[in-house]
Motif scaffolding. Structure first.
Motif, PDB file in Angstrom:
ATOM      1  N   PHE A  41      -0.741  10.154   8.327  1.00  0.00           N
ATOM      2  CA  PHE A  41       0.449  10.954   8.593  1.00  0.00           C
ATOM      3  C   PHE A  41       0.076  12.403   8.858  1.00  0.00           C
ATOM      4  O   PHE A  41       0.814  13.320   8.497  1.00  0.00           O
ATOM      5  N   ALA A  42      -1.059  12.629   9.499  1.00  0.00           N
ATOM      6  CA  ALA A  42      -1.539  13.989   9.744  1.00  0.00           C
ATOM      7  C   ALA A  42      -0.542  14.787  10.573  1.00  0.00           C
ATOM      8  O   ALA A  42      -0.058  14.309  11.595  1.00  0.00           O
ATOM      9  N   PRO A  43      -0.254  16.015  10.137  1.00  0.00           N
ATOM     10  CA  PRO A  43       0.617  16.866  10.948  1.00  0.00           C
ATOM     11  C   PRO A  43      -0.148  17.402  12.156  1.00  0.00           C
ATOM     12  O   PRO A  43      -1.383  17.299  12.209  1.00  0.00           O
ATOM     13  N   PRO A  44       0.547  17.989  13.113  1.00  0.00           N
ATOM     14  CA  PRO A  44      -0.142  18.563  14.272  1.00  0.00           C
ATOM     15  C   PRO A  44      -1.222  19.555  13.831  1.00  0.00           C
ATOM     16  O   PRO A  44      -1.025  20.318  12.892  1.00  0.00           O
ATOM     17  N   GLY A  45      -2.362  19.484  14.497  1.00  0.00           N
ATOM     18  CA  GLY A  45      -3.463  20.389  14.190  1.00  0.00           C
ATOM     19  C   GLY A  45      -4.413  19.889  13.119  1.00  0.00           C
ATOM     20  O   GLY A  45      -5.447  20.503  12.864  1.00  0.00           O
ATOM     21  N   TYR A 105       5.895  23.773  -7.938  1.00  0.00           N
ATOM     22  CA  TYR A 105       5.837  22.664  -6.983  1.00  0.00           C
ATOM     23  C   TYR A 105       5.261  21.429  -7.660  1.00  0.00           C
ATOM     24  O   TYR A 105       4.610  21.516  -8.708  1.00  0.00           O
ATOM     25  N   ARG A 106       5.497  20.299  -7.032  1.00  0.00           N
ATOM     26  CA  ARG A 106       4.835  19.019  -7.338  1.00  0.00           C
ATOM     27  C   ARG A 106       4.483  18.413  -5.991  1.00  0.00           C
ATOM     28  O   ARG A 106       5.324  18.369  -5.099  1.00  0.00           O
ATOM     29  N   PHE A 107       3.251  17.953  -5.859  1.00  0.00           N
ATOM     30  CA  PHE A 107       2.824  17.362  -4.589  1.00  0.00           C
ATOM     31  C   PHE A 107       2.098  16.064  -4.895  1.00  0.00           C
ATOM     32  O   PHE A 107       1.130  16.040  -5.656  1.00  0.00           O
ATOM     33  N   ARG A 108       2.558  14.982  -4.277  1.00  0.00           N
ATOM     34  CA  ARG A 108       1.974  13.664  -4.516  1.00  0.00           C
ATOM     35  C   ARG A 108       1.434  13.104  -3.220  1.00  0.00           C
ATOM     36  O   ARG A 108       2.042  13.240  -2.160  1.00  0.00           O
ATOM     37  N   ALA A 109       0.279  12.472  -3.319  1.00  0.00           N
ATOM     38  CA  ALA A 109      -0.319  11.760  -2.191  1.00  0.00           C
ATOM     39  C   ALA A 109      -0.746  10.385  -2.683  1.00  0.00           C
ATOM     40  O   ALA A 109      -0.997  10.183  -3.876  1.00  0.00           O
ATOM     41  N   LEU A 110      -0.837   9.475  -1.753  1.00  0.00           N
ATOM     42  CA  LEU A 110      -1.243   8.111  -2.055  1.00  0.00           C
ATOM     43  C   LEU A 110      -2.549   7.845  -1.319  1.00  0.00           C
ATOM     44  O   LEU A 110      -2.633   8.095  -0.109  1.00  0.00           O
ATOM     45  N   GLY A 111      -3.552   7.375  -2.025  1.00  0.00           N
ATOM     46  CA  GLY A 111      -4.840   7.072  -1.408  1.00  0.00           C
ATOM     47  C   GLY A 111      -5.169   5.595  -1.534  1.00  0.00           C
ATOM     48  O   GLY A 111      -5.056   5.020  -2.614  1.00  0.00           O
ATOM     49  N   ASP A 124      -7.940   6.213   2.958  1.00  0.00           N
ATOM     50  CA  ASP A 124      -6.738   6.490   3.738  1.00  0.00           C
ATOM     51  C   ASP A 124      -5.837   7.338   2.854  1.00  0.00           C
ATOM     52  O   ASP A 124      -5.339   6.873   1.826  1.00  0.00           O
ATOM     53  N   ASP A 125      -5.661   8.598   3.242  1.00  0.00           N
ATOM     54  CA  ASP A 125      -4.951   9.590   2.442  1.00  0.00           C
ATOM     55  C   ASP A 125      -3.560   9.796   3.040  1.00  0.00           C
ATOM     56  O   ASP A 125      -3.412  10.397   4.096  1.00  0.00           O
ATOM     57  N   TYR A 126      -2.548   9.260   2.350  1.00  0.00           N
ATOM     58  CA  TYR A 126      -1.171   9.340   2.819  1.00  0.00           C
ATOM     59  C   TYR A 126      -0.480  10.523   2.131  1.00  0.00           C
ATOM     60  O   TYR A 126      -0.133  10.450   0.955  1.00  0.00           O
TER      61      TYR A 126
END
Length: 149
Positions: A41-45, A105-111, A124-126
């Motif tokens: 889900f990479a953002p632009p750039g 803040y709280r930031f969650r990612a799924l790997g 795979d880093d979501y």
């Protein structure tokens, strides 16, 4: 320092947690020489894929300044086993204060992480690009990039 061959996937995820927490672990060192890091889900750039430990090290070394954009107060991890002994799914959440917004803040990612011989061979880093942009105070930049696309 490369990952020790004796590390199982859960132990490698603990090293990832330590890296996120800023405890002296270099992310690229956890990868096999030909390991692959993907951001579906990479953002632009932002690259969608980094192939090889050297490319991962170069990218994350250049992006190290983004870490100063937030003060991490804690990192939580939940690891879920799969039917493949090499693969785990890790929910990694860090929290603290965003320097960009001045607020908490709280930031969650799924790997989805595959470990072989103690080293990551694929990760795979979501991450949520909208939440990441907000954390870094770059939501207008994301909107502009998506509008231009």
């Amino acid at each position: 320092m490369n990952a020790e061959p004796s590390r199982n996937p859960r132990e490698v995820v603990e090293q990832v947690r330590r890296m996120v927490a800023g405890e002296g672990v270099r992310f690229a060192d956890l990868f096999a020489p030909d390991g692959v890091l993907r951001y579906p889900f990479a953002p632009p750039g932002m690259p969608r894929e980094l192939a090889g430990r050297e490319e991962i090290a170069a990218y994350h070394g250049a992006a190290a300044g983004q870490r100063d954009m937030f003060a991490i107060e804690g990192v939580d991890v939940v690891v879920r086993d799969t039917d493949d002994p090499e693969v785990v799914v890790a929910e990694i959440e860090h929290h603290g204060r965003s320097q960009a917004t001045g607020g908490p803040y709280r930031f969650r990612a799924l790997g989805v992480i595959r470990v072989r011989d103690g080293q990551i061979v694929s990760y795979d880093d979501y991450m949520d690009p909208i939440a990441m942009a907000a954390l870094l105070g770059r939501t207008p930049d994301l909107v502009a990039a998506l509008s231009a696309a």
